[in-house]
Design a protein around this motif. Structure first.
Motif, PDB file in Angstrom:
ATOM      1  N   TYR A   1     -84.250   3.575  25.143  1.00  8.14           N
ATOM      2  CA  TYR A   1     -83.636   4.793  24.627  1.00  8.14           C
ATOM      3  C   TYR A   1     -82.522   5.296  25.547  1.00  8.14           C
ATOM      4  O   TYR A   1     -81.628   5.998  25.113  1.00  8.14           O
ATOM      5  N   GLN A   2     -82.573   4.900  26.808  1.00 10.92           N
ATOM      6  CA  GLN A   2     -81.502   5.248  27.743  1.00 10.92           C
ATOM      7  C   GLN A   2     -80.327   4.282  27.640  1.00 10.92           C
ATOM      8  O   GLN A   2     -79.325   4.450  28.306  1.00 10.92           O
ATOM      9  N   GLY A   3     -80.466   3.256  26.808  1.00 14.08           N
ATOM     10  CA  GLY A   3     -79.380   2.304  26.597  1.00 14.08           C
ATOM     11  C   GLY A   3     -79.364   1.156  27.574  1.00 14.08           C
ATOM     12  O   GLY A   3     -78.364   0.452  27.695  1.00 14.08           O
ATOM     13  N   GLU A   4     -80.462   0.916  28.272  1.00  8.95           N
ATOM     14  CA  GLU A   4     -80.523  -0.160  29.263  1.00  8.95           C
ATOM     15  C   GLU A   4     -81.228  -1.376  28.674  1.00  8.95           C
ATOM     16  O   GLU A   4     -82.126  -1.246  27.846  1.00  8.95           O
ATOM     17  N   LEU A   5     -80.830  -2.553  29.113  1.00  7.54           N
ATOM     18  CA  LEU A   5     -81.508  -3.781  28.720  1.00  7.54           C
ATOM     19  C   LEU A   5     -82.665  -4.018  29.679  1.00  7.54           C
ATOM     20  O   LEU A   5     -82.485  -3.995  30.893  1.00  7.54           O
ATOM     21  N   VAL A   6     -83.833  -4.241  29.144  1.00  4.48           N
ATOM     22  CA  VAL A   6     -85.043  -4.422  29.949  1.00  4.48           C
ATOM     23  C   VAL A   6     -85.312  -5.916  30.102  1.00  4.48           C
ATOM     24  O   VAL A   6     -85.220  -6.674  29.145  1.00  4.48           O
ATOM     25  N   GLU A   7     -85.626  -6.323  31.316  1.00  2.42           N
ATOM     26  CA  GLU A   7     -85.966  -7.718  31.596  1.00  2.42           C
ATOM     27  C   GLU A   7     -87.411  -7.780  32.072  1.00  2.42           C
ATOM     28  O   GLU A   7     -87.724  -7.327  33.165  1.00  2.42           O
ATOM     29  N   ILE A   8     -88.288  -8.318  31.245  1.00  8.91           N
ATOM     30  CA  ILE A   8     -89.681  -8.532  31.627  1.00  8.91           C
ATOM     31  C   ILE A   8     -89.765  -9.979  32.110  1.00  8.91           C
ATOM     32  O   ILE A   8     -89.417 -10.896  31.359  1.00  8.91           O
ATOM     33  N   PRO A   9     -90.203 -10.217  33.351  1.00 11.20           N
ATOM     34  CA  PRO A   9     -90.035 -11.515  33.993  1.00 11.20           C
ATOM     35  C   PRO A   9     -90.349 -12.752  33.144  1.00 11.20           C
ATOM     36  O   PRO A   9     -89.469 -13.534  32.872  1.00 11.20           O
TER      37      PRO A   9
END
Length: 147
Positions: free
Chosen positions: A127-135
């Motif tokens: 929602y903050q516009g960031e791309l999340v990287e889950i290992p």
């Protein structure tokens, strides 16, 4: 290239720069240092994309919304929405399998519903516009070509 040189070459000479007032700016020099893929994703993220990213990560119902985001026409081609929807779907599958495995014993079955709380952090980041990287999940999804 000097503005005097441009005047001497005439109007048919190719120009590689952009003239702003008296100052000529080389367009190629202005874009140096920006990764191509990153620039496109950050510029194209809309509030609607952020909302779909958040909804994809919601515990217990996010997997349904992630599938919807991957199927409906305007959202399935958006890279930000696709990135979050695919990862959320994979994370929900992993947590579902983990919950079934932990459900074998009574004590661990009580802990299993609290595993889904970990999906709130990626939802906030989406929602903050960031791309999340889950290992492991992100690497697997990228290797499969889903992201």
């Amino acid at each position: 290239m000097d503005s005097a040189e441009c005047a001497e070459d005439g109007p048919s000479a190719p120009r590689f720069g952009l003239t702003l007032g008296n100052k000529e700016v080389d367009v190629a020099e202005e874009q140096v240092g920006t990764p191509m893929g990153e620039e496109q994703v950050t510029q194209q993220v809309t509030d609607d994309d952020k909302l779909w990213g958040l909804l994809s990560w919601l515990p217990w119902v996010g997997w349904i919304l992630a599938i919807i985001a991957l199927v409906i026409e305007p959202q399935k081609n958006r890279p930000f929405v696709r990135h979050h929807a695919v990862q959320a779907l994979a994370a929900n599958i992993v947590l579902g399998v983990l919950s079934i495995v932990l459900g074998v014993t009574v004590v661990l079955a009580c802990i299993a519903p609290f595993l889904w709380v970990v999906l709130i952090w990626p939802a906030i980041k989406a929602y903050q516009g960031e791309l999340v990287e889950i290992p492991m999940i992100t690497d697997f999804c990228k290797n499969q070509g889903w992201i």
